[in-house]
Write an enzyme that holds these catalytic residues in place. Structure first.
Site, PDB file in Angstrom:
ATOM      1  N   ASP A   3      69.597  14.472  28.602  1.00  0.00           N
ATOM      2  CA  ASP A   3      70.705  14.960  29.429  1.00  0.00           C
ATOM      3  C   ASP A   3      70.602  16.468  29.638  1.00  0.00           C
ATOM      4  OD1 ASP A   3      73.123  15.544  30.637  1.00  0.00           O
ATOM      5  OD2 ASP A   3      74.299  14.256  29.313  1.00  0.00           O
ATOM      6  N   HIS A  31      72.179  11.991  31.508  1.00  0.00           N
ATOM      7  CA  HIS A  31      73.618  12.070  31.761  1.00  0.00           C
ATOM      8  C   HIS A  31      74.168  10.780  32.362  1.00  0.00           C
ATOM      9  CE1 HIS A  31      77.109  14.691  31.826  1.00  0.00           C
ATOM     10  NE2 HIS A  31      77.393  14.313  33.058  1.00  0.00           N
ATOM     11  N   SER A  55      81.714  13.330  30.421  1.00  0.00           N
ATOM     12  CA  SER A  55      81.272  14.677  30.770  1.00  0.00           C
ATOM     13  C   SER A  55      82.428  15.653  30.559  1.00  0.00           C
ATOM     14  CB  SER A  55      80.735  14.690  32.203  1.00  0.00           C
ATOM     15  OG  SER A  55      80.014  15.863  32.457  1.00  0.00           O
TER      16      SER A  55
END
Length: 712
Positions: free
Chosen positions: A648, A683, A562
């Site tokens: 995501d 995610h 991330s």
């Protein structure tokens, strides 16, 4: 065989170039791969089957290339997955948590991917062997059964009602973090609430268990509305309780530890505002505690129903302090300090119990728990001796208790769950994480060291390696980093990483600026215009590890996910010579384009973290200066494995896809560049405790094949 040495390497897919031009602050920007963003990306995120066919074909070609390039490691991947799974207790259970006449817990069955939520009579606590059902157990929600037949399955909140008769749970079936809330009657098992759609993963109950509160998402996937709904009524009859007008703020619903008040919090990354509703009168309009002031954060718990206790940085308390204010007149003017600000001691969290106040602090990059006896107004700390460790509170359901549960681990110490008697100042070990395949902590060396930077800072490093691993600069090293949002990287136990450590890797965590390891200033020094400090710190840590003999240039694997993936992207642009490999997991690498597009789910709320390059020319220049996508150069790069997910909502799939495409067209080396996109996940990657090991097996096999082929 090392992938870069293969004579029969498959041909990588080459993405077409379709230049799109924009001009911002007089600077012309050309994006050759903007076409990878689906024009109907919202629909594709919610239903990946609707992804544009041309984009899908490219992503699937990249997946096929990754599979072909990793084909020689399939046996190694299977070996790694098997040994990681062997370190897991397949039959496992949490320590039961008391609430009234019951104890609630979560367990896993042998071979089960998902948790089973259970309860038993309070008297049954301790009636079974570890991991086994307690006497007179009731299964509230069987995750394995619920997941059956679903392509994707992930649970959000699972909350029983105050009367212990109902169970609310939130279910994500796409990986998009858009949840459906369901409610079941515990005794009969039947659903008693029409599904509540497009919600976030949290719910709250009224005191009488007859009203639900929940939050929904807008068209930009932003949680911005709080609703009240009579139990059993359709969602169309819900009453809007609060709507956040600022596109830069998210809202959430929760409750105080006593259960007396429901809390509606609106926040971005630097400012917050809280409203409350008495749980006994759910129809009441929310009352504002203190209006938002830019840069002021505060969180709230209640003290026996008469006062709120507020954790805040108001009044220049950079590392936070605790304040107390009457419930009836809660505004700023009535806030009274009860725990003063102390520079360098960051107060992370606090919990109010009937007779005790508990706060979590961090000082000198290590956490600690402080207990206050409200009757005597005396404090004491719960102490630990390890050089590096992780600590967390698990407060439970009950308010009038003298028992505090906390969780402790260290890089070489499996998780330990303690019940701590705050009156007697004594602890009881309730559970120690089992490693069925065997684990000997004394086989490993754990150190907390620091790397000095050019601007006079000392960056903490948590480091673990096998006692037999030489420190003569010959070992490969996995260097993990994050450095954003004030999130501190815990020095916690991870069973999976020993598949690398036992094969000669040094595992290091760089506690770079952008986290809060050294207090709130550590965060401030790694955001906005000071964001480049994050990358400089990470590079300096890598250099120091080489200087100290733990590894050598070209033997380091950069690892981050991330915002940590952005860190990876930035440092391989700036110092590719230091790294032999890099793992970028759902990486936030197209920072400039994303922060200029306020239609994306996270852009307005992210401006306090990164800056607003649309309106601020200096923020534009700063972000443009480090953005991984903008700074790809015609140079050699390390071997790269990039992971993404079509569903995501946080880092949209096209960011890693565009980055991979541009890297492949620009870089001058022949090192592997692999992109793995989950076509029906988001995610968090693959759901399920064993499915997640498959991805870790791929990552570790890539690293071993690249940096340590002799140990693979």
């Amino acid at each position: 065989m090392n992938q870069s040495q293969r004579a029969d390497r498959p041909t990588p897919p080459i993405a077409k170039q379709a230049p799109t031009e924009t001009t911002m602050h007089g600077v012309r920007l050309v994006d050759d791969y903007a076409w990878l963003r689906d024009a109907d990306w919202r629909e594709a995120m919610m239903d990946p089957s609707r992804l544009d066919p041309e984009i899908r074909a490219y992503l699937e070609a990249e997946n096929a290339y990754t599979e072909a390039m990793m084909a020689d490691t399939t046996g190694l991947q299977a070996e790694l997955v098997a040994e990681m799974r062997a370190r897991m207790a397949e039959v496992d259970a949490s320590v039961p948590t008391p609430d009234g006449d019951w104890v609630y817990y979560v367990r896993f069955r042998e071979g089960g991917q998902h948790p089973i939520f259970c309860r038993a009579p309070r008297s049954a606590d301790g009636s079974a062997e570890p991991g086994e059902p307690l006497t007179d157990e009731q299964i509230l929600l069987d995750g394995d059964a619920e997941a059956e037949g679903r392509t994707y399955f992930s649970l959000g909140a699972v909350d029983h009602s105050p009367d212990h008769a109902k169970l609310a749970f939130a279910l994500d079936e796409r990986g998009s973090e858009a949840y459906t809330i369901r409610v079941r009657d515990i005794q009969g098992g039947q659903e008693i609430q029409p599904p509540i759609e497009n919600a976030t993963g949290n719910v709250a109950w009224s005191a009488d268990s007859q009203t639900l509160f929940f939050t929904t998402l807008d068209d930009s996937h932003r949680p911005c509305r709080v609703w009240r709904l009579a139990l059993g009524a359709p969602q169309t009859e819900a009453t809007l309780v609060y709507e956040e007008p600022d596109a830069g703020f998210f809202v959430s619903i929760g409750e105080t530890q006593s259960g007396d008040f429901l809390l509606i919090q609106a926040h971005d990354h630097a400012t917050s505002e809280t409203r409350f509703i008495p749980a006994a009168t759910p129809e009441a309009a929310p009352t504002l505690i203190a209006e938002r002031v830019t840069g002021c954060e505060y969180s709230v718990d209640d003290d026996n129903g008469t006062h709120f206790v507020i954790l805040t940085n108001a009044g220049g308390a950079r590392d936070f302090r605790l304040m107390r204010t009457p419930v009836n007149t809660p505004g700023y003017d009535n806030w009274q300090e009860i725990v003063p600000h102390e520079p360098g001691r960051l107060i992370l969290d606090h919990v109010e119990l009937a007779r005790y106040r508990v706060r979590m602090e961090r000082a000198d990059a290590l956490p600690r728990i402080i207990v206050t006896d409200k009757q005597t107004d005396t404090d004491h700390a719960i102490a630990f001796d390890d050089e590096a460790y992780s600590l967390g509170m698990s407060v439970g359901y009950e308010y009038d208790t003298q028992t505090l549960r906390f969780l402790y681990s260290a890089p070489h110490v499996p998780d330990e769950t303690f019940d701590y008697d705050m009156a007697q100042r004594s602890r009881v070990l309730r559970k120690q994480r089992q490693v069925p395949s065997g684990f000997e902590p004394n086989d490993y060396i754990v150190r907390r060291i620091t790397a000095d930077t050019a601007d006079g800072e000392a960056v903490p490093i948590t480091l673990i390696h096998h006692r037999d691993t030489p420190t003569d600069a010959s070992a490969p090293c996995l260097l993990h980093g994050y450095g954003a949002y004030g999130i501190s990287e815990a020095a916690a136990f991870s069973a999976s990483r020993f598949s690398l450590i036992d094969r000669g890797f040094v595992y290091a965590i760089a506690h770079v600026r952008g986290g809060k390891e050294r207090g709130y200033r550590w965060y401030l020094d790694g955001k906005l215009d000071k964001k480049p400090n994050t990358f400089a710190d990470y590079i300096r840590v890598a250099e120091y590890l080489c200087e100290a003999g733990f590894t050598a240039p070209g033997r380091i694997a950069a690892f981050g996910g991330s915002a940590g993936g952005m860190l990876v992207g930035a440092v391989v642009n700036q110092r590719p010579d230091l790294f032999g490999a890099a793992i970028a997991d759902v990486p936030f690498v197209d920072v400039l384009n994303t922060m200029m597009d306020d239609t994306l789910p996270l852009t307005p709320p992210e401006w306090p973290e990164w800056g607003n390059p649309r309106d601020d020319e200096q923020a534009f220049a700063t972000i443009r200066g480090y953005c991984p996508y903008q700074n790809i150069a015609a140079q050699d790069y390390p071997a790269l494995l990039v992971i993404a997910g079509v569903s995501d909502p946080r880092v949209t799939y096209w960011e890693p896809a565009k980055w991979t495409a541009k890297l492949r067209a620009t870089k001058t080396d022949t090192n592997p560049l692999l992109l793995k996109t989950h076509m029906a996940a988001g995610h968090g990657g693959l759901p399920g405790r064993f499915a997640a090991l498959e991805e870790m097996g791929l990552i570790f096999a890539f690293l071993l094949d690249t940096l340590s082929p002799g140990h693979a």
